[in-house]
Design an enzyme around this catalytic site. Structure first.
Site, PDB file in Angstrom:
ATOM      1  CE  LYS A 176      49.098  44.143  36.963  1.00  0.00           C
ATOM      2  NZ  LYS A 176      48.077  44.276  35.936  1.00  0.00           N
ATOM      3  NE  ARG A 177      44.467  37.126  35.617  1.00  0.00           N
ATOM      4  CZ  ARG A 177      44.359  37.873  34.531  1.00  0.00           C
ATOM      5  NH1 ARG A 177      43.979  39.098  34.619  1.00  0.00           N
ATOM      6  NH2 ARG A 177      44.637  37.367  33.353  1.00  0.00           N
TER       7      ARG A 177
END
Length: 488
Positions: free
Chosen positions: A261-262
């Site tokens: 997700k980063r």
RNA sequence: GGCGGGUUCGUCUAGGGGUCUAGGACACGGCCCUCUCAAGGCCGGUACACGGGUUCAAAUCCCGUACCCGCUACCA
């Protein structure tokens, strides 16, 4: 398309028949880029060899699997255009099959009941680690006689079923991508096949299903390599021929760590939101870890991708996801798509943005798209920066105004220009350009100043195609009107 | 920690003993064009992780080291 013989040494048992491959995501998360690429490789392989692609949902982890994720995965597959031939099958519908396989393994003494509690195991693992020993299952229940085990089991004691891993020797397989991979059996613990709730673990269900579904090629992420010997052992214990394994390297984020997700978009559907064309995405993804034969251009539509794809050109090292290159593919596809093909995609963007297209004449509409295509990077552009071409309901970019329309005199001249346009009867590119340049000369201003100002007035943007082409796209009425009513 | 795998321009990669003063694509920089921004044309920089071998010759083969990734669950 001619079918080339499989260069990977397909076993005689499989050769001659069409490959059956599967994409088997776990609905514990979205369909992410890595999963999408795996799905794509399976799809390409199936289509290349005119085989069968099966979609199987591996939802045996009741704790983490959700119906929403299943839906998201299906949506992702559909958006990506990866149509499957069989399924989706759900493993939770097939637990009886897995129990049957476990029973078979139990009966042939390739597996045994283990009564160790999760808590005990936890403690022993921690202890082993602390003492510097490998934290593998210690085999406590391995030698319980089948009679005793049966007695305790029927007495209501909770148990899992573990596979009895050979304590010596090694297990190997020939991976279509990595070549021969070998593991010492001593490194493999007696893994669990059936949980205490009687539900299967991954190793059991994959193998059972891959056998049942007559899978010929297991194409999946390289994160499964270390687990493969366990599955190989099950095949061997069952006396069933193995499929060909093809592990594909992982996709990493720009910092070379696992994509997460980063790194932005988790679900591939996020790329739909960003106006990426599915075919462009497929092309981009295909080239992440797979290389077309030398000399082949990188823009490869589905047909070429399918005809060129094969397992032997898959790379062994992980690849970094490069967003800039995705965008390049997207612009290439936007430019190469005929306007007719682009239109429905653009209409979706309008629908999302609540835009009502005001160009009702189809030919004019297609011509406008044609004009705009070379500058679009994303389908979304047709609903954002290019909005003014399709509707009068648009806003003017303040930065563009500040740059090109800050001069009041320019505004006044543009109004005068509008008047001249209004009364002219030859609304053509050269005609409009001449009127503008003549006026600029009269007023002793640079034509460029008027052109840039007019562009902002007409499109609300500082960036747009050639001004006079823009005028033609907008038509006389809109051109005049917008020049007269320059917003501040 | 153990086991498995990987390591060529910033990124995707080609190349698998001599043809490599290492090729392509994206990205980047410069110039041209120009009505903005793209596009286009031209030019440019940047890479064989490190150390040992083997060999007449290594990016290519072998060994070691480093780093990265994966697995090491009653997750998949």
């Amino acid at each position: 398309m001619p079918l080339s013989p499989d260069s990977l040494g397909v076993p005689a048992s499989i050769a001659g028949s069409r490959p059956r491959v599967r994409f088997a995501p776990s609905p514990t998360g979205y369909l992410h880029v890595g999963g999408a690429r795996t799905a794509l490789f399976n799809w390409l392989y199936a289509r290349h060899y005119r085989g069968t692609l099966i979609l199987r949902i591996e939802d045996t982890d009741a704790e983490r699997s959700t119906p929403e994720m299943v839906e998201g995965i299906l949506q992702g597959m559909r958006w990506l255009g990866l149509n499957w031939d069989e399924g989706p099958f759900f493993q939770t519908d097939r637990v009886e099959t897995y129990r049957g396989v476990a029973a078979t393994l139990l009966a042939s003494e390739h597996a045994y009941y283990c009564f160790c509690s999760k808590e005990d195991l936890e403690i022993r693992r921690a202890q082993a680690t602390a003492e510097g020993r490998p934290p593998r299952y210690d085999g406590t229940c391995r030698n319980i006689s089948s009679e005793e085990a049966a007695r305790r089991k029927s007495g209501g004691e909770a148990a899992v079923v573990r596979f009895k891993v050979p304590q010596s020797g090694s297990t190997a397989f020939d991976d279509a991508v990595f070549g021969r991979v070998e593991f010492a059996n001593a490194e493999v613990e007696d893994f669990v096949l059936l949980r205490s709730d009687n539900g299967p673990t991954y190793h059991l269900s994959v193998v059972a299903d891959d056998i049942k579904m007559r899978i010929t090629h297991v194409i999946r992420g390289a994160d499964h390599i270390s687990n493969t010997p366990k599955q190989v052992m099950i095949y061997e214990a069952l006396g069933v021929p193995m499929p060909i394994f093809a592990h594909v390297p992982l996709i990493l984020g720009p910092d070379k760590t696992r994509l997460s997700k980063r790194h932005g978009a988790t679900s591939v559907l996020a790329y739909r939101e960003e106006g990426i064309i599915p075919e462009a995405f497929r092309n981009f993804l295909a080239l992440l870890g797979w290389t077309a034969p030398e000399g082949t251009p990188e823009i490869l539509g589905d047909e070429r991708l399918i005809s060129l794809f094969d397992l032997n050109a898959i790379s062994r090292s992980d690849a970094v996801f490069d967003r800039a290159k995705l965008d390049w593919f997207n612009t290439e596809y936007i430019r190469s798509y005929p306007s007719e093909k682009l239109l429905p995609l653009i209409e979706e963007e309008w629908a999302k943005a609540g835009i009502k297209n005001q160009i009702h004449d189809r030919q004019s509409l297609l011509a406008t798209i044609e004009l705009l295509k070379p500058r679009a990077r994303s389908l979304k552009d047709f609903a954002t920066s290019l909005r003014a071409f399709f509707t009068d309901d648009f806003e003017t970019d303040p930065a563009a105004t500040a740059k090109f329309l800050k001069d009041e005199s320019v505004r006044q001249i543009l109004i005068e220009l509008a008047q001249r346009y209004e009364t002219c009867d030859d609304f053509s590119e050269p005609g409009m350009e001449k009127l503008l340049r003549d006026l600029a000369a009269e007023k002793n201003v640079k034509a460029g100043a008027l052109i840039n100002g007019a562009r902002v007035a007409l499109t609300g943007q500082g960036v747009a195609p050639s001004l006079f082409a823009v005028m033609m796209a907008l038509g006389k009425d809109r051109t005049v009107k917008r020049l007269k009513e320059i917003p501040f």
